[in-house]
Motif scaffolding. Structure first.
Motif, PDB file in Angstrom:
ATOM      1  N   LYS A 206     -57.314  30.719  96.096  1.00  0.00           N
ATOM      2  CA  LYS A 206     -56.780  29.704  97.022  1.00  0.00           C
ATOM      3  C   LYS A 206     -57.855  28.663  97.325  1.00  0.00           C
ATOM      4  CE  LYS A 206     -52.998  31.955  99.457  1.00  0.00           C
ATOM      5  NZ  LYS A 206     -52.565  32.650 100.662  1.00  0.00           N
ATOM      6  N   HIS A 207     -59.073  29.144  97.469  1.00  0.00           N
ATOM      7  CA  HIS A 207     -60.184  28.212  97.695  1.00  0.00           C
ATOM      8  C   HIS A 207     -60.357  27.293  96.487  1.00  0.00           C
ATOM      9  CE1 HIS A 207     -64.276  26.839  98.735  1.00  0.00           C
ATOM     10  NE2 HIS A 207     -64.531  27.018  97.447  1.00  0.00           N
ATOM     11  N   LEU A 208     -60.331  27.884  95.292  1.00  0.00           N
ATOM     12  CA  LEU A 208     -60.530  27.069  94.080  1.00  0.00           C
ATOM     13  C   LEU A 208     -59.409  26.049  93.908  1.00  0.00           C
ATOM     14  CD1 LEU A 208     -61.744  29.838  91.592  1.00  0.00           C
ATOM     15  CD2 LEU A 208     -63.088  27.917  92.438  1.00  0.00           C
ATOM     16  N   ASN A 209     -58.213  26.416  94.308  1.00  0.00           N
ATOM     17  CA  ASN A 209     -57.068  25.505  94.177  1.00  0.00           C
ATOM     18  C   ASN A 209     -56.876  24.637  95.410  1.00  0.00           C
ATOM     19  OD1 ASN A 209     -55.464  26.011  91.560  1.00  0.00           O
ATOM     20  ND2 ASN A 209     -55.980  28.078  92.278  1.00  0.00           N
ATOM     21  N   ARG A 210     -57.805  24.736  96.329  1.00  0.00           N
ATOM     22  CA  ARG A 210     -57.775  23.946  97.556  1.00  0.00           C
ATOM     23  C   ARG A 210     -56.469  24.137  98.326  1.00  0.00           C
ATOM     24  NH1 ARG A 210     -62.413  24.185  96.041  1.00  0.00           N
ATOM     25  NH2 ARG A 210     -63.737  22.383  95.614  1.00  0.00           N
ATOM     26  N   ILE A 211     -56.062  25.390  98.399  1.00  0.00           N
ATOM     27  CA  ILE A 211     -54.895  25.736  99.218  1.00  0.00           C
ATOM     28  C   ILE A 211     -55.421  26.270 100.538  1.00  0.00           C
ATOM     29  CG2 ILE A 211     -52.870  27.247  99.411  1.00  0.00           C
ATOM     30  CD1 ILE A 211     -52.834  27.267  96.292  1.00  0.00           C
ATOM     31  N   LYS A 215     -63.516  27.555 101.980  1.00  0.00           N
ATOM     32  CA  LYS A 215     -64.442  28.510 102.590  1.00  0.00           C
ATOM     33  C   LYS A 215     -65.880  28.033 102.383  1.00  0.00           C
ATOM     34  CE  LYS A 215     -61.213  32.256 102.254  1.00  0.00           C
ATOM     35  NZ  LYS A 215     -60.700  31.748 103.533  1.00  0.00           N
ATOM     36  N   PRO A 216     -66.764  28.386 103.306  1.00  0.00           N
ATOM     37  CA  PRO A 216     -68.136  27.856 103.249  1.00  0.00           C
ATOM     38  C   PRO A 216     -69.038  28.611 102.273  1.00  0.00           C
ATOM     39  CG  PRO A 216     -67.862  29.183 105.209  1.00  0.00           C
ATOM     40  CD  PRO A 216     -66.527  29.173 104.537  1.00  0.00           C
ATOM     41  N   PHE A 217     -68.638  28.653 100.993  1.00  0.00           N
ATOM     42  CA  PHE A 217     -69.492  29.310 100.001  1.00  0.00           C
ATOM     43  C   PHE A 217     -70.809  28.545  99.902  1.00  0.00           C
ATOM     44  CE2 PHE A 217     -65.243  30.586  98.456  1.00  0.00           C
ATOM     45  CZ  PHE A 217     -65.439  31.962  98.365  1.00  0.00           C
ATOM     46  N   MET A 218     -71.906  29.269  99.834  1.00  0.00           N
ATOM     47  CA  MET A 218     -73.228  28.647  99.665  1.00  0.00           C
ATOM     48  C   MET A 218     -74.087  29.567  98.812  1.00  0.00           C
ATOM     49  SD  MET A 218     -74.147  27.396 103.519  1.00  0.00           S
ATOM     50  CE  MET A 218     -75.563  26.469 103.000  1.00  0.00           C
ATOM     51  N   SER A 219     -75.104  29.008  98.210  1.00  0.00           N
ATOM     52  CA  SER A 219     -76.089  29.812  97.487  1.00  0.00           C
ATOM     53  C   SER A 219     -77.353  28.997  97.360  1.00  0.00           C
ATOM     54  CB  SER A 219     -75.558  30.202  96.097  1.00  0.00           C
ATOM     55  OG  SER A 219     -75.136  29.040  95.396  1.00  0.00           O
ATOM     56  N   GLY A 220     -78.490  29.683  97.215  1.00  0.00           N
ATOM     57  CA  GLY A 220     -79.733  28.935  97.077  1.00  0.00           C
ATOM     58  C   GLY A 220     -80.947  29.824  97.043  1.00  0.00           C
ATOM     59  N   SER A 221     -82.069  29.172  96.862  1.00  0.00           N
ATOM     60  CA  SER A 221     -83.342  29.869  96.815  1.00  0.00           C
ATOM     61  C   SER A 221     -84.051  29.689  98.159  1.00  0.00           C
ATOM     62  CB  SER A 221     -84.198  29.278  95.692  1.00  0.00           C
ATOM     63  OG  SER A 221     -85.534  29.699  95.831  1.00  0.00           O
ATOM     64  N   LEU A 222     -84.720  30.767  98.599  1.00  0.00           N
ATOM     65  CA  LEU A 222     -85.484  30.700  99.849  1.00  0.00           C
ATOM     66  C   LEU A 222     -86.980  30.675  99.576  1.00  0.00           C
ATOM     67  CD1 LEU A 222     -83.450  33.343 101.889  1.00  0.00           C
ATOM     68  CD2 LEU A 222     -83.199  30.866 101.914  1.00  0.00           C
ATOM     69  N   GLY A 263     -70.657  39.202 108.145  1.00  0.00           N
ATOM     70  CA  GLY A 263     -69.471  38.616 108.730  1.00  0.00           C
ATOM     71  C   GLY A 263     -68.347  39.619 108.710  1.00  0.00           C
ATOM     72  N   VAL A 264     -67.240  39.273 109.277  1.00  0.00           N
ATOM     73  CA  VAL A 264     -66.084  40.178 109.300  1.00  0.00           C
ATOM     74  C   VAL A 264     -64.938  39.465 108.616  1.00  0.00           C
ATOM     75  CG1 VAL A 264     -64.482  41.475 110.735  1.00  0.00           C
ATOM     76  CG2 VAL A 264     -66.872  41.238 111.421  1.00  0.00           C
ATOM     77  N   SER A 265     -64.550  40.021 107.482  1.00  0.00           N
ATOM     78  CA  SER A 265     -63.435  39.453 106.731  1.00  0.00           C
ATOM     79  C   SER A 265     -63.611  37.936 106.603  1.00  0.00           C
ATOM     80  CB  SER A 265     -62.121  39.808 107.429  1.00  0.00           C
ATOM     81  OG  SER A 265     -61.040  39.387 106.647  1.00  0.00           O
ATOM     82  N   ASP A 266     -62.513  37.185 106.754  1.00  0.00           N
ATOM     83  CA  ASP A 266     -62.612  35.723 106.645  1.00  0.00           C
ATOM     84  C   ASP A 266     -62.685  35.047 108.005  1.00  0.00           C
ATOM     85  OD1 ASP A 266     -62.390  36.111 104.005  1.00  0.00           O
ATOM     86  OD2 ASP A 266     -60.373  35.287 103.788  1.00  0.00           O
ATOM     87  N   ASP A 267     -62.648  35.859 109.068  1.00  0.00           N
ATOM     88  CA  ASP A 267     -62.492  35.275 110.396  1.00  0.00           C
ATOM     89  C   ASP A 267     -63.790  35.122 111.157  1.00  0.00           C
ATOM     90  OD1 ASP A 267     -59.752  35.150 110.029  1.00  0.00           O
ATOM     91  OD2 ASP A 267     -59.532  37.244 110.620  1.00  0.00           O
ATOM     92  N   GLU A 268     -64.825  35.830 110.725  1.00  0.00           N
ATOM     93  CA  GLU A 268     -66.127  35.714 111.390  1.00  0.00           C
ATOM     94  C   GLU A 268     -67.167  35.472 110.315  1.00  0.00           C
ATOM     95  OE1 GLU A 268     -67.201  38.674 114.230  1.00  0.00           O
ATOM     96  OE2 GLU A 268     -65.134  38.906 114.937  1.00  0.00           O
ATOM     97  N   VAL A 269     -67.483  34.217 110.090  1.00  0.00           N
ATOM     98  CA  VAL A 269     -68.352  33.888 108.968  1.00  0.00           C
ATOM     99  C   VAL A 269     -69.379  32.834 109.385  1.00  0.00           C
ATOM    100  CG1 VAL A 269     -66.438  34.297 107.364  1.00  0.00           C
ATOM    101  CG2 VAL A 269     -67.001  31.981 108.016  1.00  0.00           C
ATOM    102  N   VAL A 270     -70.439  32.771 108.596  1.00  0.00           N
ATOM    103  CA  VAL A 270     -71.423  31.706 108.771  1.00  0.00           C
ATOM    104  C   VAL A 270     -70.881  30.469 108.058  1.00  0.00           C
ATOM    105  CG1 VAL A 270     -73.731  30.948 108.118  1.00  0.00           C
ATOM    106  CG2 VAL A 270     -73.380  33.254 109.020  1.00  0.00           C
ATOM    107  N   SER A 271     -70.755  29.384 108.802  1.00  0.00           N
ATOM    108  CA  SER A 271     -70.179  28.183 108.198  1.00  0.00           C
ATOM    109  C   SER A 271     -71.243  27.281 107.568  1.00  0.00           C
ATOM    110  CB  SER A 271     -69.360  27.397 109.229  1.00  0.00           C
ATOM    111  OG  SER A 271     -70.105  27.220 110.414  1.00  0.00           O
ATOM    112  N   ASN A 272     -72.508  27.453 107.970  1.00  0.00           N
ATOM    113  CA  ASN A 272     -73.590  26.752 107.285  1.00  0.00           C
ATOM    114  C   ASN A 272     -74.904  27.385 107.694  1.00  0.00           C
ATOM    115  OD1 ASN A 272     -75.164  24.861 105.837  1.00  0.00           O
ATOM    116  ND2 ASN A 272     -73.629  23.270 106.243  1.00  0.00           N
ATOM    117  N   ILE A 273     -75.855  27.371 106.785  1.00  0.00           N
ATOM    118  CA  ILE A 273     -77.177  27.930 107.073  1.00  0.00           C
ATOM    119  C   ILE A 273     -78.218  27.030 106.438  1.00  0.00           C
ATOM    120  CG2 ILE A 273     -77.056  29.510 105.096  1.00  0.00           C
ATOM    121  CD1 ILE A 273     -78.686  31.518 106.858  1.00  0.00           C
ATOM    122  N   PHE A 274     -79.278  26.792 107.167  1.00  0.00           N
ATOM    123  CA  PHE A 274     -80.336  25.893 106.686  1.00  0.00           C
ATOM    124  C   PHE A 274     -81.684  26.562 106.930  1.00  0.00           C
ATOM    125  CE2 PHE A 274     -83.450  22.509 107.351  1.00  0.00           C
ATOM    126  CZ  PHE A 274     -83.252  21.759 106.202  1.00  0.00           C
TER     127      PHE A 274
END
Lengths: 425, 307
Positions: A206-211, A215-222, A263-274
């Motif tokens: 659903k995320h890929l099809n923009r339905i 969702k705030p998918f992120m990835s990166g190097s620390l 996080g808990v399921s889709d309802d309690e998530v980190v929406s951005n991290i820096f």
């Protein structure tokens, strides 16, 4: 009599007359500050901006998504704007590039963008020239399908989160600009053994099809060999900290799990991290509609990374941000204002304005906030600091309440100085 | 701010009045009779002082009238930019010249000497002008689905205006035509923008007219306070006893840009609806009627004013 009068009192009259504000009518540099809405007379078109970057000519390139007729995934929309904020070129890519998953990443001769190709949902890297006209494929990554997020690591490689449907696992891979094969990878199960994965897989597609909401998918190097991703892990949507090559165990059998901010399921998530420092972060999260900011992580957060432990997102030092739209999208970046490092959180209010929160990076204290847009709904897309020390903010506005269009607010350096003066404008 | 300005203006007017009186008293102390001079009709040869006295007059009175304003844009601005039509003029506002009417009223202080006059005419005035934008959205796959909107703006600008005019009386009869030329300085007191939105929605199942409630916002920050310009015109004076009625028509030529470039995108609400002020100068026609009273008289049976 008259001449005596004027001879005596003309100086007073002149002082009165000259106390005027003609200088305010002189045209200011129109690139310093403006508000623009990029309309299009096409009735059914939808434009959703994701990122904006300044180009060497002082103008801007806006990256966005729009529906295309050759795929159910999101098409890629490019809008070139001159330095005064006028649209000079726009196009929707027709080369099969879909679902942009990274920001525009500046290079010497254009911008890199990681996206998905229409063929097999493969991940591919494209280069867009500064005018937004010429788009060339740089690399196609065979076997890296369904990309969810991507962030550059240095100048020549990327950390990409993608979903492997055959293995029902989220992968984080390290990809080089000049190599079609991954150099490192790590798989993470989306469900606990024995549970059905269909719900999570359904949410990913659903995320890929923009339905529904993205969702705030992120990835990166620390740095120091540490990486992270924000995505699905064992039925949760968590921030996971890991090292490539480490052995992690999952499920009821025990073993060393990766450090995570659970996080808990889709309802309690980190929406951005820096990442603000070696082991310090600023982040935003939502929980069942409520929104919270953590502007400076404490030792607890440091411990989970060092000791591969797990904490719940609700255990963080949270500032409840009541004015944000439920489960709001948050864009979080560092900007320099008046020589000070400032964390800028951009999000959407309940009243559908864009709001900028400025926090002192050193102390985590609020410096000021500013609202953008009024009249019609406005939603944040992205922002970027400009060469003049100002800020370019792009978003979506709904003209007449129904046509989603790109809008841009160019704030001057003075506007940003006002923002951190707690003037509450 | 506007109250301060009013005080400023009243101060200047009071100053002028006090000065006139003190000047007259000073002349009287010197042996000059100031605003009054005994009339000696029997003398065959008028003395020089009497001739000088009769050649000069101060007039004080009230003035009111109407104006029609044209906003002349010389640089265009809009928050909208099209991604399908890159012509920069695509969203230009359409101005409607010399409508609707505005009004003004104020004081007149005129000094007359041998057919020439200098007249200071502080007044409160309102300029009004109209402009509009049209928008259209189409569904290319079904041209019957479309939405058209017309945004009709009415802008009003209120000024305390101080024109200084130099006038020449062509004839010196009871009905005396004159020409005049001068300049003005205005201080913006208030500005209001009214927006009326209408249109036709053919995209929601049927042809449905759109008429949204009128929106009125004060927008003085979009304009600078100062207005400078030239004015000139013609008129005619008509004396009724000692009272002078003056009918005049003037053309005002604004010299400076009225828009405040610093604040062009100040209000997000107005930017959302496509409004940002163009750089404009004002031109206007005005017609006014003045009622003037003389300040100097010959002492005679009827206290005849000098002419």
């Amino acid at each position: 009599m008259l001449h005596k009068f004027f001879a005596r009192y003309c100086p007073f009259l002149l002082i009165f007359l000259l106390a005027c504000d003609l200088k305010d009518a002189k045209e200011v540099d129109s690139s310093l500050s403006f508000t623009k809405i990029f309309d299009n007379d096409l009735f059914a078109k939808t434009f959703t901006p994701l990122d904006v970057k300044q180009t060497p000519d002082g103008g801007y390139l806006v990256l966005g998504e729009t529906a295309v007729d050759f795929s159910t995934f999101a098409g890629i929309f490019l809008l070139k704007i001159d330095r005064a904020g006028n649209a000079v070129f726009s196009q929707t890519l027709a080369d099969g590039s879909l679902n942009p998953v990274s920001d525009l990443v500046p290079t010497a001769n254009g911008f890199f963008l990681m996206c998905m190709d229409i063929l097999g949902n493969e991940t591919k890297l494209i280069r867009i020239d500064f005018d937004g006209i010429r788009v060339t494929e740089v690399q196609r990554y065979t076997g890296i399908n369904n990309p969810l997020s991507a962030t550059p690591e240095g100048n020549s490689s990327w950390v990409v989160q993608h979903y492997n449907q055959d293995e029902n696992a989220v992968y984080v891979s390290s990809l080089a600009n000049n190599n079609p094969s991954r150099s490192q990878q790590m798989a993470f199960p989306i469900v606990v053994d024995g549970y059905t994965e269909s719900r999570i897989e359904d949410a990913i597609f659903k995320h890929l099809n923009r339905i529904g909401r993205k969702k705030p998918f992120m990835s990166g190097s620390l740095g120091s060999g540490m990486y992270f991703y924000n995505g699905y892990l064992e039925e949760t949507f968590s921030v996971v900290f890991f090292r490539f090559g480490e052995e992690y165990a999952y499920g009821p059998d025990g073993g060393q799990e990766p450090a995570k901010l659970l996080g808990v399921s889709d309802d309690e998530v980190v929406s951005n991290i820096f990442q603000t420092g070696n082991r310090t972060f600023a982040l935003a999260r939502y929980a069942n509609g409520a929104n919270f900011f953590t502007t400076k992580t404490d030792d607890l957060f440091n411990d989970i990374i060092l000791n591969n432990t797990v904490i719940q997102t609700e255990d963080l030092t949270n500032l409840p941000i009541l004015e944000l739209f439920p489960n709001a999208r948050v864009v979080l970046k560092r900007v320099q204002i008046g020589g000070r490092r400032v964390l800028l959180y951009a999000s959407d209010t309940i009243g559908k304005q864009i709001v900028l929160f400025a926090y002192d990076e050193a102390t985590g204290n609020l410096l000021g906030k500013k609202y953008l847009g009024s009249g019609f709904p406005y939603e944040i897309g992205g922002f970027d600091q400009t060469d003049d020390g100002g800020l370019a903010v792009v978003g979506t506005t709904y003209i007449t309440g129904r046509f989603p269009r790109v809008c841009m607010f160019k704030l001057s350096n003075q506007d940003l100085l006002n923002l951190i003066s707690l003037s509450g404008n | 701010m506007s109250i301060k300005l009013l005080f400023k203006l009243l101060g200047i007017i009071s100053l002028i009045a006090v000065l006139m009186v003190s000047n007259a008293q000073a002349q009287k102390r010197k042996g000059d009779f100031g605003p009054f001079r005994k009339h000696k009709p029997q003398s065959k040869k008028k003395d020089k002082n009497l001739i000088r006295f009769e050649n000069t007059q101060w007039w004080l009175g009230a003035k009111f009238g109407g104006n029609l304003t044209q906003a002349k844009p010389f640089e265009r601005f809009t928050p909208f930019s099209s991604t399908s039509n890159f012509n920069p003029d695509f969203y230009n506002k359409q101005y409607q010249d010399f409508r609707p009417a505005g009004a003004f009223s104020g004081f007149v202080i005129t000094f007359f000497h041998r057919g020439f006059s200098a007249s200071l005419q502080p007044n409160y005035r309102r300029h009004r002008f109209l402009f509009s934008n049209d928008y259209e959205w189409l569904d290319l796959s079904n041209p019957n689905l479309n939405l058209t909107l017309n945004y009709q703006y009415a802008q009003s600008l209120d000024y305390i205006d101080i024109p200084l005019l130099f006038r020449y009386d062509i004839l010196r009869s009871k009905l005396r035509p004159f020409v005049q030329l001068g300049g003005y300085y205005g201080q913006l007191i208030n500005a209001n923008l009214t927006l009326e939105r209408t249109g036709i929605d053919r995209a929601s199942g049927s042809t449905s007219p759109i008429s949204e409630p009128e929106l009125e916002v004060g927008n003085p920050n979009y304009f600078i306070k100062t207005s400078l310009g030239l004015l000139g015109g013609i008129g005619v004076n008509y004396d009724v006893g000692n009272v002078r009625l003056s009918l005049e028509a003037n053309y005002r030529y604004g010299m400076n840009n009225l828009a405040n470039a610093q604040n062009r995108y100040l209000d997000n609400r107005l930017a959302s609806i496509g409004y940002a002020p163009d750089n404009v100068k004002l031109r206007s026609f005005e017609i006014s009627l003045s009622c003037l009273f003389p300040m100097r008289f010959l002492i005679s049976k009827n206290f005849k004013s000098v002419d």
